[in-house]
Write an enzyme that holds these catalytic residues in place. Structure first.
Site, PDB file in Angstrom:
ATOM      1  N   LYS A 206       0.821  -1.226   0.000  1.00  0.00           N
ATOM      2  CA  LYS A 206       0.000   0.000   0.000  1.00  0.00           C
ATOM      3  C   LYS A 206       0.846   1.264   0.000  1.00  0.00           C
ATOM      4  CE  LYS A 206      -4.320  -2.020   1.415  1.00  0.00           C
ATOM      5  NZ  LYS A 206      -5.322  -2.309   2.456  1.00  0.00           N
ATOM      6  N   ARG A 240      -3.534 -10.187   4.706  1.00  0.00           N
ATOM      7  CA  ARG A 240      -3.928 -10.175   3.288  1.00  0.00           C
ATOM      8  C   ARG A 240      -2.760  -9.626   2.479  1.00  0.00           C
ATOM      9  NH1 ARG A 240      -5.906  -6.792  -0.473  1.00  0.00           N
ATOM     10  NH2 ARG A 240      -7.548  -7.541  -1.865  1.00  0.00           N
TER      11      ARG A 240
HETATM   12  N1  PMM Z   1      -7.397  -3.909   0.798  1.00  0.00           N
HETATM   13  C1  PMM Z   1      -7.694  -3.873  -0.503  1.00  0.00           C
HETATM   14  C2  PMM Z   1      -8.795  -4.600  -1.017  1.00  0.00           C
HETATM   15  N2  PMM Z   1      -9.543  -5.369  -0.210  1.00  0.00           N
HETATM   16  N3  PMM Z   1     -10.020  -6.221   1.933  1.00  0.00           N
HETATM   17  C3  PMM Z   1      -9.744  -6.283   3.236  1.00  0.00           C
HETATM   18  N4  PMM Z   1     -10.506  -7.054   4.062  1.00  0.00           N
HETATM   19  N5  PMM Z   1      -8.708  -5.584   3.790  1.00  0.00           N
HETATM   20  C4  PMM Z   1      -7.893  -4.783   3.047  1.00  0.00           C
HETATM   21  O1  PMM Z   1      -6.974  -4.154   3.604  1.00  0.00           O
HETATM   22  C5  PMM Z   1      -8.167  -4.689   1.640  1.00  0.00           C
HETATM   23  C6  PMM Z   1      -9.250  -5.437   1.120  1.00  0.00           C
HETATM   24  C7  PMM Z   1      -6.879  -3.028  -1.438  1.00  0.00           C
HETATM   25  O2  PMM Z   1      -5.762  -3.723  -1.910  1.00  0.00           O
HETATM   26  P1  PMM Z   1      -5.646  -4.379  -3.403  1.00  0.00           P
HETATM   27  O3  PMM Z   1      -6.034  -3.305  -4.386  1.00  0.00           O
HETATM   28  O4  PMM Z   1      -4.222  -4.786  -3.508  1.00  0.00           O
HETATM   29  O5  PMM Z   1      -6.553  -5.561  -3.484  1.00  0.00           O
END
Ligand code: PMM
Length: 259
Positions: A206, A240
């Site tokens: 991030k 994650r």
């Molecule tokens: N971050 C992203 C997308 N989905 N879901 C949860 N539960 N927690 C998160 O921190 C989260 C998420 C954004 O990241 P990406 O674009 O790499 O998927």
């Protein structure tokens, strides 16, 4: 939890796995590298992202969930739309990862209650398109504000017929937060652990990591590992991440030290 983004525009891997076959192959690699859960998403929630129509999101997600079900890992679907979640559950997903914490679609709580699946309730201030424009100040206590929010969303979920045992909680790192808020939340995770449900934490690649040292999205593995290992030590149950193998190694070494 390994990230499988089937999107053209996610911030770190957008467009890489838009083809279902490539996404399934990537998911299998993450499972082989040690992921226990694969999080399949068809709509980017990066700051500034535009919403995707439900039919298009379902078209992206469904074949990938179906292709990965039966790989011996759990599948979560990263969506805030009940129609997409229902299709993914039908295709073999067992967890709904809803970044709106059941506030995005009035049908979502009833679906999760009826199916008895897992659900991740995440904190987000605002909506993805504008959430990073001017994050709130949380009255100077972001950890307390997020704890109150998550307690409230958990109560709303239980009131809608969802069992507490189905619920996982997530502070929503980067979702309507300044860099300082993100660091305070990671430091304050033990104050969220007391809510009594497993915590999911997503810091992977991030932008707050990039702002700490100027690194681009594809060069943030060090910061991802530092934040994830410290989150695990502070009580996070699920991390994650995009880089599963590297994190698995870091967690094994950290666990050997901490006992
Ligand atoms: N971050 C992203 C997308 N989905 N879901 C949860 N539960 N927690 C998160 O921190 C989260 C998420 C954004 O990241 P990406 O674009 O790499 O998927």
């Amino acid at each position: 939890m390994g990230v499988v983004n089937v999107t053209p525009d996610s911030f770190s891997d957008g467009g890489l796995y838009l083809d279902p076959g490539a996404a399934v192959a990537h998911g299998r690699e993450l499972a082989a590298a040690g992921a226990d859960i694969l999080d399949v998403g068809g709509e980017s929630t990066r700051p500034g992202a535009d919403p995707v129509p439900a039919e298009e999101e379902r078209r992206r997600v469904e074949p990938v969930v179906a292709g990965l079900a039966g790989e011996g890992v759990e599948i979560s679907v990263d969506t805030s739309k009940a129609a997409v979640a229902a299709a993914a559950l039908d295709a073999g997903a067992t967890i709904v990862n809803d970044v709106t914490a059941l506030r995005g679609d009035p049908e979502m709580a009833a679906l999760v209650a009826e199916r008895g699946c897992g659900v991740v309730l995440m904190h987000m201030a605002g909506e993805p398109r504008t959430m990073q424009v001017s994050p709130p100040d949380y009255g100077g206590d972001v950890v307390g504000a997020v704890r109150e929010f998550l307690a409230g969303r958990m109560a709303a979920a239980v009131a809608a017929g969802i069992a507490e045992e189905q619920i996982w909680l997530d502070p929503g790192i980067g979702f309507g937060k300044t860099d300082r808020h993100n660091f305070e939340l990671l430091h304050g995770l033990p104050e969220l652990v007391i809510l009594g449900r497993p915590l999911v934490v997503g810091t992977s690649r991030k932008s707050f990591i990039g702002r700490a040292d100027g690194s681009p999205a594809d060069a943030r593995l060090g910061g991802t590992i530092a934040t994830s290992v410290l989150a695990a030590a502070a009580g996070a149950a699920v991390l994650r991440v995009h880089d599963v193998g590297e994190l698995e190694q870091a967690l094994k070494v950290a666990a050997a030290i901490l006992g």
